[in-house]
Design an enzyme around this catalytic site. Sequence first.
Site, short mmCIF file in Angstrom:
data_model
loop_
_atom_site.label_atom_id
_atom_site.label_comp_id
_atom_site.label_asym_id
_atom_site.label_seq_id
_atom_site.Cartn_x
_atom_site.Cartn_y
_atom_site.Cartn_z
N ARG A 186 0.82 -1.22 0.00
CA ARG A 186 0.00 0.00 0.00
C ARG A 186 0.86 1.27 0.00
O ARG A 186 0.45 2.30 -0.56
CB ARG A 186 -0.94 0.00 1.21
CG ARG A 186 -2.00 1.11 1.19
CD ARG A 186 -2.98 0.95 2.34
NE ARG A 186 -4.09 1.90 2.26
CZ ARG A 186 -4.32 2.85 3.18
NH1 ARG A 186 -3.52 2.97 4.23
NH2 ARG A 186 -5.35 3.67 3.04
N ILE B 125 -7.14 7.81 -0.72
CA ILE B 125 -7.06 6.37 -0.84
C ILE B 125 -7.92 5.80 0.28
O ILE B 125 -7.83 6.23 1.43
CB ILE B 125 -5.60 5.87 -0.75
CG1 ILE B 125 -5.53 4.34 -0.89
CG2 ILE B 125 -4.92 6.33 0.52
CD1 ILE B 125 -4.10 3.81 -0.95
N SER B 126 -8.80 4.87 -0.03
CA SER B 126 -9.76 4.35 0.94
C SER B 126 -9.05 3.56 2.04
O SER B 126 -7.99 2.98 1.82
CB SER B 126 -10.80 3.46 0.25
OG SER B 126 -11.59 4.20 -0.63
N PRO B 127 -9.68 3.48 3.23
CA PRO B 127 -9.12 2.63 4.29
C PRO B 127 -9.04 1.17 3.82
O PRO B 127 -9.93 0.70 3.10
CB PRO B 127 -10.13 2.79 5.44
CG PRO B 127 -10.82 4.09 5.18
CD PRO B 127 -10.88 4.20 3.68
N PRO B 128 -8.03 0.44 4.22
CA PRO B 128 -7.88 -0.95 3.78
C PRO B 128 -9.09 -1.83 4.07
O PRO B 128 -9.44 -2.69 3.24
CB PRO B 128 -6.64 -1.43 4.55
CG PRO B 128 -5.82 -0.19 4.69
CD PRO B 128 -6.82 0.90 4.94
#
Length: 417
Positions: free
Chosen positions: A64, A90-93
């Site tokens: 990431r 960027i979205s949370p994992p």
Amino acid sequence: MMAAKRTSLIVAIAAACCGIAFAAPSAQSLRDWRRLAGEMVDKEIVAAGVKNERVIKAMRDTPRHEFVPPGERDHAYLDMALPIGNGQTISPPFVVASMTEAIDPKPGDRVLEIGTGSGYQAAILSPLVSDVYTIEIVDSLSARATRALKRLGYKNVHTRAGDGYKGWPEAAPFDKIIVTCSPEEVPKPLVEQLKEGGLMVVPVGERYRQTLYLMRKTGGKLKSEALRATLFVPMTGEAESERKIKPDPKKPQIYNGSFEEVVRNSEGKQELAGWHYQRQLTLKSDTSAPDGKNYVIFHNTEAGRGCHALQGFAIDGRTVSTLELHFQASGDNIAPQSKSDELPRIIITFYDDHRGTIGEESVGGFSGTFPWRAETGRVRVPLKAREAIIRIGLLGATGELSLDDLQLTTVRAKLTR
């Protein structure tokens, strides 16, 4: 100094939203990124309910940190959204993993992604499917993601700069579609480009009141299943021009602050409407509620574990100089993570028009045991504020915190401000 201050705010948000006590990993520690990724997957993805082994492996194996700006890489393996420029994130994992699991990726699938962003979601999909077609409306982001994906060897990912509202008609039809930005309604071209029987996962709704849906195309139409409340950046371009309901930044407000509106998620469990990233909370219904019949209880026995709920709202610091937050609270044996930690409180984080963090204010400071009491606090709104997120809960502390009747009132900015 400004850069240092901004980083400290991101770290504070990470601690609250990820529900972990941590020291931000240094650049040196990123050499051991597989360990960091593995710990993140175990604590924030598997523990939160993701079960698909292929998806879990992809989350462990994808670097990431290669998809975030250099200044944010120390936070790459925290379960949090990170700014990537041009007002995008960027979205949370966990969100990436759960959306990927929802479409049940198969080795022979051809998948369309709307909203390339950093390229991280496409990289997760790459080893799981045959081909990924991904579209990004911001030219510079598309170019950056394309370079990263090529450099890292994701040969089955095809990128394009353009308006995702229109899809990718010459590559259609698609077995699956994943939308990582939120329209008010699902664009008709995407429905048309999804195969019969195909799956689409998409956040739909008003700007700050969205629901993540899993949709299956049956008889040419979409049948939807609500997964959970969520908050994504808006789908821009044609989708934004068609948006009928827009928030009023001059009149910020908390939605469902008395917790009377309840929905059921895909597992049949109750969730609070309008609140997202709900962790370790329960809804209580009885006559002791200070307002209405419901209130919410946050309960945590493990110091540092996430115990919170979040909600976003529009605000314009040019017209609103101060917010007054009113609420009812009670506590039972509340203690901070350690003696050096601050007590849990209600936190409002402010963002500018590029979604960069520009300030953070808080109200309260809950400790020990106390009966229901009314509280009011004022927070100053930065002049450049255009959005905000309110976080409620224990935020890593232990004990039990009950809340009800959260309300915001505004103080207008003076002309001299």
